[in-house]
Structure formats: C-alpha cells, structure tokens
Write a protein that holds these residues in place. Structure first.
Motif, PDB file in Angstrom:
ATOM      1  N   VAL A  25       1.484  -4.931   9.552  1.00 13.13           N
ATOM      2  CA  VAL A  25       3.590  -4.353   8.583  1.00 13.13           C
ATOM      3  C   VAL A  25       2.709  -4.134   7.776  1.00 13.13           C
ATOM      4  N   GLY A  26       2.950  -4.692   6.360  1.00 13.37           N
ATOM      5  CA  GLY A  26       2.372  -4.291   5.106  1.00 13.37           C
ATOM      6  C   GLY A  26       2.085  -3.129   4.771  1.00 13.37           C
ATOM      7  N   LEU A  27       0.561  -2.750   6.094  1.00 17.37           N
ATOM      8  CA  LEU A  27      -0.480  -1.675   5.335  1.00 17.37           C
ATOM      9  C   LEU A  27       0.999  -0.814   5.752  1.00 17.37           C
ATOM     10  N   ALA A  28       1.061  -0.863   7.206  1.00 16.06           N
ATOM     11  CA  ALA A  28       2.650   0.409   7.973  1.00 16.06           C
ATOM     12  C   ALA A  28       3.534   0.915   6.189  1.00 16.06           C
ATOM     13  N   VAL A  29       4.081  -0.163   6.189  1.00 14.32           N
ATOM     14  CA  VAL A  29       4.242   0.025   5.201  1.00 14.32           C
ATOM     15  C   VAL A  29       4.110   0.652   3.680  1.00 14.32           C
ATOM     16  N   GLY A  30       3.535  -0.066   3.170  1.00  8.85           N
ATOM     17  CA  GLY A  30       2.870   0.265   2.559  1.00  8.85           C
ATOM     18  C   GLY A  30       1.985   1.984   2.468  1.00  8.85           C
ATOM     19  N   SER A  31       1.486   2.036   3.003  1.00  8.85           N
ATOM     20  CA  SER A  31       0.736   3.985   3.571  1.00  8.85           C
ATOM     21  C   SER A  31       2.168   4.273   3.878  1.00  8.85           C
ATOM     22  N   ARG A  32       3.479   4.621   4.007  1.00  4.32           N
ATOM     23  CA  ARG A  32       4.287   4.819   3.773  1.00  4.32           C
ATOM     24  C   ARG A  32       4.767   5.676   2.543  1.00  4.32           C
ATOM     25  N   TRP A  33       4.528   4.758   1.754  1.00  4.37           N
ATOM     26  CA  TRP A  33       5.049   4.822   1.078  1.00  4.37           C
ATOM     27  C   TRP A  33       4.644   5.408   0.096  1.00  4.37           C
ATOM     28  N   ALA A  34       3.282   4.973  -0.089  1.00  5.53           N
ATOM     29  CA  ALA A  34       2.154   6.270  -0.742  1.00  5.53           C
ATOM     30  C   ALA A  34       2.296   7.023  -0.340  1.00  5.53           C
ATOM     31  N   GLU A  35       2.485   7.582   1.126  1.00  2.00           N
ATOM     32  CA  GLU A  35       3.140   8.956   0.892  1.00  2.00           C
ATOM     33  C   GLU A  35       4.074  10.073   0.565  1.00  2.00           C
ATOM     34  N   ALA A  36       4.557   8.753   0.485  1.00  2.00           N
ATOM     35  CA  ALA A  36       5.734   9.906   0.143  1.00  2.00           C
ATOM     36  C   ALA A  36       5.751   9.583  -1.809  1.00  2.00           C
TER      37      ALA A  36
END
Length: 457
Positions: A25-36
């Motif tokens: 879950v942390g990886l998924a949220v972190g990747s979306r923030w990194a993309e943004a």
C-alpha cells in the motif's frame, strides 16, 4: 489443540502478510505521489490515492483487531457475512478504488488473495479470489499493460494463493489429527495405568487382609482364649479352701501362670507381625493430611504419651509444597522414631521438629534438651553418624531403642528395633544425608537432608 510448531508457523505467516500488505500500500501511494510530483505538483489523484491507501489500511487494522485470523480453525465454519464477509468486501472495494488511481496497486491483490482464502474458507474464498483476479485483470488493462501479461499475472497469482492456502490447511489438519491421536494414546495410557494401579491396590488389600486374618486376628483370638482359661484357673485359686491338703489351688495357680506366660508369648509374636506390617505400609497420618499436619499429629501424641512432662513443637520454613510419597513417608517415620526415643530415653522437657523446604531439597531437624549420650559408645554398626551442620541447624533426638542411655547409667544390652539403623537406611535409600550429634547432658541433635527430583514436584 494445534501443535506448537503449527501455531508458530501460522503466526509467522500472518505477520509476513501484515508487513507485505502495508508495504505494498505504501509503495502504491508513494509511486502515485512520485508520478504527480514529477508532472509538476500534487493533483487530486495523488491525494485520492493517499486517502484510499489510508482507508484501506484502517479497514484492515480494524478487521485484524476484531477477527482472530491466526487462530481460526481450518475445520470451523468460515465465510459468514458478518463480520468476515463484510470485512473482505470492504478491503476489495478499497483496493479497487486505489487500483483505479495507480496501477502499482495491482500487487496488493496477492496478499488479499491469501487473506481471502484463509478467512472465507476454501469455497467462498475461491469465489473471492476469482473476483479479486477479475478486478486485477481489469485494472491492469486499464493501466495500459500488455493484454497477455494483464491476464496471466493475476490468474497465476490467484492459482498460487489457492494452492498454497489449501496445502497449508491440509498440513494443519494432518497435524491436528496426529495431535488428537497422541492425546488419545496418552489418555489411554493414563487410564491403563490407573486401572493397573487400582488392581494392584485391590490385590495388596486382599493380601493384607489375609495376612492380618491369619496372623494378628488368630493371635488375638489365642490370647483371648488363654486369658479366659487363666481367669477360670484364678477363680479356683481364690475359692475357699483352695490350698487345703489335696485341694486344686496350687495346680490352678500354676496353670494360670502358664496361661499368662503363653499369652505374653502370643502378644510378642503379634507385636513382631505388626512391626513387619509397619515396615511395608505408608503412614496412616499422611492419608488425610499434609506432611506438616502429620508431624503435628505425631507431636501431639508424643506429648500425650510423655504424660505432660514434654513439650513438642513443629515448625515449617520455606515454600511448602507436596513431596513424593517415599520422601514424606521417610520423613514422618524418622520423626516418629526420633520422638519415641525422646520419650523413652532422653528425659527431655522440650523437643522441636523443624521441616525446611529448600527448593531442590528438604530437611528435617529434631532437637531435644534431654540427657544426651556419647555417640562413640553406640553399638558398632549403628554409630557411623556423619558430622552434621551447625548446632543451631541440628535436630535432636534421644538414643536409639534399646541403646545405652549415656546419662542414665543404663547398662542393658541393646535390643533389635527400628532406631538409628532404620533412620540411616531410609535416608540412604533416598540418596540423602543423615547426621547425629549428642553429648552427655547436652541433648541430642538429628538432621536429615533429602534431595528432590524436579520432575517429581
């Protein structure tokens, strides 16, 4: 009851599943923030991914606190709508929303599949895994991944989850079956041992009943008949003119004396038989009381037998606990013999019995303030006392039955009995130590120290 190894394995798998879910879950949220952030700033999708991730973790935490996932029996009914079904459905919905916002959330499907299989059972769990697989395929396709990979990846993941959980539960069932078999064997062995013990007790009681009937009871009957005959002869002796010339008085007197002598011999034989029984039987005082209580009873009887001229006290130190029957029997017999010697030979006014629980050992001290004796003058073979502890820690007892009284000038020959020799023998059989200290006019001290086996507690 689950075997300890199975419980440890289940706990390890559950902790690993918790860590894996939180990490993904942390990886998924972190990747979306990194993309943004790489696109110029946080957008609504990034904040939505964070909200969905936190909600998913919150739902998972609440369910884990309310549903005992690890200890759920594999044979118990599972998959009820509330609360397990509702919890799994909420997890799937939260994960699906996060999957719409970031394709990296696809990896969260794998720990969810394992959780669904275990919580919902093999039937409803497979249906939930199928639904999760469909959502994962749809999310992968919407995320622009290759069609073949989007289908094969989640499908193989679901099959692996089903196979692993079903295999693990099969192992658990086999382990539980073996444990039940072991428990049955243990119970059967215990029942068999109890039956054998009861049979042995019944056999021993029957043997003792025969022995008592054929020895003590017959002896008492003989004594009673002899005393009747003696009483009849004495009536002739006291009759008027019994000693006139030709009267039966002298003959009756001799006959009465002979009957009394025979009665004494029969009583001595019965006493010998009774002593033989005493050597082989457990003390009756221990049948309905603790060792300390039994010692107090012996002390009361000793003081009563002394006619009020002797005060006997019993004290216990340390953490009291049940002792093995042979140890309790030996300690009680030694105390009985010691106090009997105090009454018969020591001429003491006070005697103290101390029972000390020492963790891995137990000690008995008997101390009196009687006339004492010189241990060096004890009959050879009965005087090998080992030096004991300090005077304050010793226990006192008078001379052995039949031994010369050191301060009384008793020169009688020693008689056979169950005195110091029997005490030393009992202590030696249990691997303990026996010590005796005495001096004329200074009382006598006896100390017994017996080791305890921790497995017999």
């Amino acid at each position: 009851m689950k075997p300890r190894a199975v419980i440890s394995a289940a706990l390890g798998l559950q902790v690993a599943l918790d860590v894996l879910l939180v990490a993904l879950v942390g990886l998924a949220v972190g990747s979306r923030w990194a993309e943004a952030l790489s696109a110029g700033g946080l957008d609504a999708g990034a904040w939505g991914a964070l909200a969905c991730g936190l909600a998913l973790l919150a739902v998972y935490g609440v369910g884990r606190s309310r549903i005992n996932v690890r200890d759920t029996a594999v044979d118990a009914p599972r998959g009820a709508w509330w609360p397990t079904g509702a919890w799994v459905a909420a997890l799937i919905v939260g994960w699906a929303l996060l999957l719409l916002l970031t394709p990296v959330a696809l990896w969260i499907a794998f720990p969810l599949m394992f959780l669904e299989m275990h919580v919902l059972g093999p039937r409803r769990g497979i249906l939930a895994v199928a639904a999760t697989t469909a959502c994962a395929i749809g999310g992968a396709i919407l995320g622009g991944q290759q069609l073949v990979g989007s289908i094969l990846g989640p499908t193989f993941g679901g099959l692996v989850a089903i196979a692993v959980v079903l295999g693990f539960e099969t192992i658990v069932r086999e382990s539980q079956g073996r444990q039940e078999l072991i428990d049955d064997l243990v119970r059967t062995r215990a029942d068999l041992a109890a039956s054998e013990r009861e049979a042995a007790v019944a056999t021993e009681r029957e043997r003792l009943a025969r022995e008592i009937h054929d020895t003590l009871a017959q002896g008492f009957s003989s004594i009673e008949l002899l005393l009747r005959a003696a009483d009849a002869s004495l009536e002739e002796v006291v009759a008027p003119g019994a000693f006139a010339p030709g009267a039966p008085g002298p003959t009756a007197a001799r006959a009465a004396r002979g009957y009394v002598t025979q009665s004494r011999l029969a009583a001595q034989q019965n006493l010998a038989e009774a002593r033989r029984f005493v050597r082989d039987l457990a003390p009756a005082d221990l049948e309905s009381a603790t060792l300390v209580g039994a010692l107090e009873r012996v002390a009361d009887r000793t003081a009563l037998a002394a006619g009020g001229g002797l005060t006997v006290t019993v004290e216990a130190s340390g953490q009291a606990r049940p002792l093995p029957v042979p140890v309790e029997t030996a300690l009680l017999r030694i105390a009985q013999s010691a106090l009997a010697n105090v009454v018969q030979h020591a001429g003491a006014s006070r005697a103290a019995v101390t029972l000390s629980f020492l963790g891995d050992a137990v000690a008995l001290d008997v101390v009196d303030d009687g006339r004492g004796f010189d241990p060096r003058q004890v009959v050879a073979g009965r005087a090998g006392a080992v030096p004991g502890p300090s005077r304050e820690m010793r226990s006192v007892v008078g001379q052995e039955d039949g031994e010369p009284g050191a301060g009384a000038g008793d020169a009688r020959a020693p008689r056979s009995g169950f005195g110091l020799t029997a005490m030393r023998s009992r202590v030696a059989e249990l691997g303990g130590t026996f010590s005796l200290e005495s001096s004329p006019g200074d009382g006598t001290a006896l100390a017994v120290h017996l080791p305890l086996d921790p497995q017999e507690d």
